[in-house]
Write a protein that holds these residues in place. Structure first.
Motif, PDB file in Angstrom:
ATOM      1  N   ALA A 280       0.748  -1.210   0.066  1.00  0.00           N
ATOM      2  CA  ALA A 280      -0.034   0.095  -0.025  1.00  0.00           C
ATOM      3  C   ALA A 280       0.865   1.178   0.129  1.00  0.00           C
ATOM      4  O   ALA A 280       0.502   2.103  -0.793  1.00  0.00           O
ATOM      5  CB  ALA A 280      -0.769   0.083   1.339  1.00  0.00           C
ATOM      6  N   ARG A 281       1.987   1.319   0.745  1.00  0.00           N
ATOM      7  CA  ARG A 281       2.868   2.550   0.604  1.00  0.00           C
ATOM      8  C   ARG A 281       3.479   2.717  -0.510  1.00  0.00           C
ATOM      9  O   ARG A 281       3.502   3.874  -1.144  1.00  0.00           O
ATOM     10  CB  ARG A 281       3.906   2.308   1.823  1.00  0.00           C
ATOM     11  N   VAL A 282       3.957   1.632  -1.031  1.00  0.00           N
ATOM     12  CA  VAL A 282       4.430   1.945  -2.520  1.00  0.00           C
ATOM     13  C   VAL A 282       3.453   2.304  -3.649  1.00  0.00           C
ATOM     14  O   VAL A 282       4.098   2.967  -4.354  1.00  0.00           O
ATOM     15  CB  VAL A 282       5.096   0.371  -2.963  1.00  0.00           C
ATOM     16  N   GLY A 288       1.460   9.593  -5.839  1.00  0.00           N
ATOM     17  CA  GLY A 288       1.561  10.926  -5.173  1.00  0.00           C
ATOM     18  C   GLY A 288       0.451  11.178  -4.062  1.00  0.00           C
ATOM     19  O   GLY A 288       0.143  12.545  -3.731  1.00  0.00           O
ATOM     20  N   ILE A 289      -0.398  10.204  -3.349  1.00  0.00           N
ATOM     21  CA  ILE A 289      -1.323  10.466  -2.747  1.00  0.00           C
ATOM     22  C   ILE A 289      -0.762  10.736  -1.095  1.00  0.00           C
ATOM     23  O   ILE A 289      -1.335  11.562  -0.448  1.00  0.00           O
ATOM     24  CB  ILE A 289      -2.405   9.198  -2.671  1.00  0.00           C
ATOM     25  N   ILE A 290       0.432  10.119  -0.681  1.00  0.00           N
ATOM     26  CA  ILE A 290       1.096  10.218   0.491  1.00  0.00           C
ATOM     27  C   ILE A 290       2.488  10.879   0.256  1.00  0.00           C
ATOM     28  O   ILE A 290       2.967  10.715  -1.065  1.00  0.00           O
ATOM     29  CB  ILE A 290       1.107   9.205   1.236  1.00  0.00           C
ATOM     30  N   GLU A 291       3.161  11.385   0.939  1.00  0.00           N
ATOM     31  CA  GLU A 291       4.381  11.718   0.974  1.00  0.00           C
ATOM     32  C   GLU A 291       5.185  11.527   2.433  1.00  0.00           C
ATOM     33  O   GLU A 291       4.509  11.401   3.354  1.00  0.00           O
ATOM     34  CB  GLU A 291       4.821  13.311   0.823  1.00  0.00           C
ATOM     35  N   LEU A 314      -0.950  12.448   4.599  1.00  0.00           N
ATOM     36  CA  LEU A 314      -1.729  12.388   3.390  1.00  0.00           C
ATOM     37  C   LEU A 314      -1.815  13.785   2.634  1.00  0.00           C
ATOM     38  O   LEU A 314      -2.004  14.906   3.058  1.00  0.00           O
ATOM     39  CB  LEU A 314      -3.068  11.950   4.004  1.00  0.00           C
ATOM     40  N   VAL A 315      -1.520  13.501   1.221  1.00  0.00           N
ATOM     41  CA  VAL A 315      -1.426  14.929   0.402  1.00  0.00           C
ATOM     42  C   VAL A 315      -2.714  15.158  -0.254  1.00  0.00           C
ATOM     43  O   VAL A 315      -3.197  16.331  -0.434  1.00  0.00           O
ATOM     44  CB  VAL A 315      -0.299  14.701  -0.643  1.00  0.00           C
TER      45      VAL A 315
END
Length: 494
Positions: A280-282, A288-291, A314-315
């Motif tokens: 999920a992180r990858v 570009g949803i998270i940073e 969360l972006v």
């Protein structure tokens, strides 16, 4: 008119329980594809005047109590999916005393009163009918109209459904394009053994009346398989349903959205998501949803005492990633694992969305063949090949290699070994393959040894294992034959 056909169809899909006029307007408003007529007051008055005069196909009933307004749609997995929950309990009705046998499920069949003639005789308009009956007035379609809405016209007329199978088909029709979970029918609606529900649904699917779709849900921290049931007439409508990775991704984003400043440390996310955290992180970083954030950007007393705390923020809101439509440009994005190898991703102009009319192996082979003798690297095909999930892409690559439709050649890119997939028809034109043939001709080795072929590697491993497992049969000890016996006084053997 079209609006009347739509209203009659929605009433028929509501089953023997029927629907109030307010529920009918809500069903027409969210119908897919949407209707072109605006549902203003004049349109509602026209619909009521036409339906109240069609007593042959639409009957009006007065309920013993006012019907409560219940929300039948609940969020499913992701924010884009909805789950239908049937608000009424199961009560079998099989009335053979009527001119046409009435069957279905209705909790108030014996208590409600038919007021169709009374409403027509008094000439009540919509406002007067609501003032007199309130939400206790329901519209119910005739048995013939309800069966026509549930069973397609091309179905074998000799097929006869049992009473329970018809009730299951009726509750599936009430869910419209959203579908209903098979577990809900088993545990909440019918309250029978799961094997019996499986048998009924299997029979309906064999008759091409029901379409079964498998999905995933996250319950109590575990991924569970669910089966969504829809009528065959709604099978072409795309019902967004989460797979395993989408469940983890949506849960990942919900945790961040509920946290202060929409950021959480890595440890909290790992403990909650478990094995689904890494993938999920990858995927979320790739889109570009998270940073990533450092320890200084995480606030909270439990984080201040820790050293070198890292986390994610969360972006933008999470949305389900779907295949690209024709005309849309493919995004040149890469996951963290592929950035380490410095792989240049596929040309967006050569990427095409998945075509559901063709088998996936044919589409994958055509795409690899389109790259000619150069071929396409394995990470390119897996990450941006047909815009399907990575696991499915890996299985497709293994199948193409195993069937000898595609060959894999190992090349060096930025001091890293990368496998390039080349169609078998273009293999002789590949430069690396030609160099390999020349070298193997000099050394006298087999030219297929340096090729990356999963099928050959697996076969050699299996053969070696089989050889190890083979054991010689143990032969028993040799028993010498008995000595010859001789008679007394004679040298001859008896």
């Amino acid at each position: 008119m079209e609006i009347l056909k739509v209203c009659i169809d929605e009433i028929a899909l509501s089953g023997l329980e029927g629907c109030t006029f307010a529920e009918l307007c809500e069903l027409v408003a969210r119908r897919q594809p949407p209707v072109t007529f605006p549902l203003d007051e004049l349109t509602k008055q026209f619909i009521w005047s036409q339906l109240s005069q069609r007593g042959a196909i639409i009957r009006l009933y007065k309920l013993p109590e006012q019907r409560k307004v219940v929300d039948t749609l609940h969020p499913l997995g992701s924010a884009q999916g909805m789950e239908y929950v049937h608000p009424y309990s199961y009560r079998l009705v099989n009335d053979e005393e009527q001119p046409v046998r009435v069957r279905g499920s209705c909790t108030t069949y014996e208590q409600r009163q038919d007021v169709t003639e009374a409403v027509a005789r008094e000439g009540l308009n919509l406002t007067a009918a609501i003032e007199k009956y309130g939400t206790g007035l329901v519209l119910v379609a005739s048995q013939e109209v309800r069966e026509r809405a549930l069973i397609p016209a091309d179905t074998d007329p000799c097929v006869d459904l049992s009473e329970v199978q018809y009730c299951v088909l009726e509750v599936i029709g009430c869910s419209r394009e959203y579908g209903i979970l098979r577990s809900f029918i088993t545990n909440t609606y019918l309250r029978i053994d799961a094997r019996s529900t499986f048998h009924h649904v299997k029979m309906l699917a064999a008759m091409n009346l029901v379409v079964i779709r498998e999905g995933r849900q996250l319950k109590s921290g575990r991924i569970t398989s669910v089966f969504n049931l829809t009528l065959s007439r709604f099978s072409r409508l795309d019902t967004l349903y989460d797979d395993t990775m989408q469940v983890y991704e949506s849960q990942f984003c919900r945790l961040l959205e509920a946290a202060p400043f929409k950021a959480l440390p890595v440890g909290n996310l790992k403990n909650t998501l478990g094995k689904g955290y890494k993938h999920a992180r990858v995927n979320l970083l790739r889109r570009g949803i998270i940073e990533r954030v450092g320890a200084s950007e995480l606030t909270g007393e439990e984080y201040e005492a820790m050293d070198q705390v890292k986390g994610y923020r969360l972006v933008k809101p999470y949305t389900v990633e779907l295949p690209l439509d024709e005309g849309e440009e493919a995004q040149q994005v890469a996951g963290d694992e592929d950035d380490e190898y410095g792989v240049a991703f596929a040309d967006p102009s050569r990427l095409k969305p998945i075509v559901f009319e063709l088998p996936l192996d044919i589409q994958g082979y055509r795409m690899i063949e389109g790259y000619g003798p150069e071929g396409i690297s394995n990470p390119e095909f897996v990450n941006q090949g047909l815009m399907v999930h990575r696991r499915l892409s890996r299985q497709l690559v293994k199948y193409l290699l195993k069937s000898s439709m595609v060959s894999g050649i190992v090349t060096d890119i930025n001091s890293n070994r990368v496998v390039r997939l080349v169609a078998t028809d273009h293999l002789a034109e590949n430069e690396e393959y030609q160099d390999l043939v020349e070298e193997t001709a000099k050394t006298g080795l087999d030219q297929d040894v340096s090729l990356y072929n999963i099928n050959n590697n697996n076969q050699t491993k299996k053969k070696k294992k089989k050889k190890k497992k083979k054991k010689k049969k143990k032969e028993g000890p040799l028993i010498p034959p008995p000595p010859p016996t001789t008679s007394e006084g004679n040298d001859e053997t008896v």
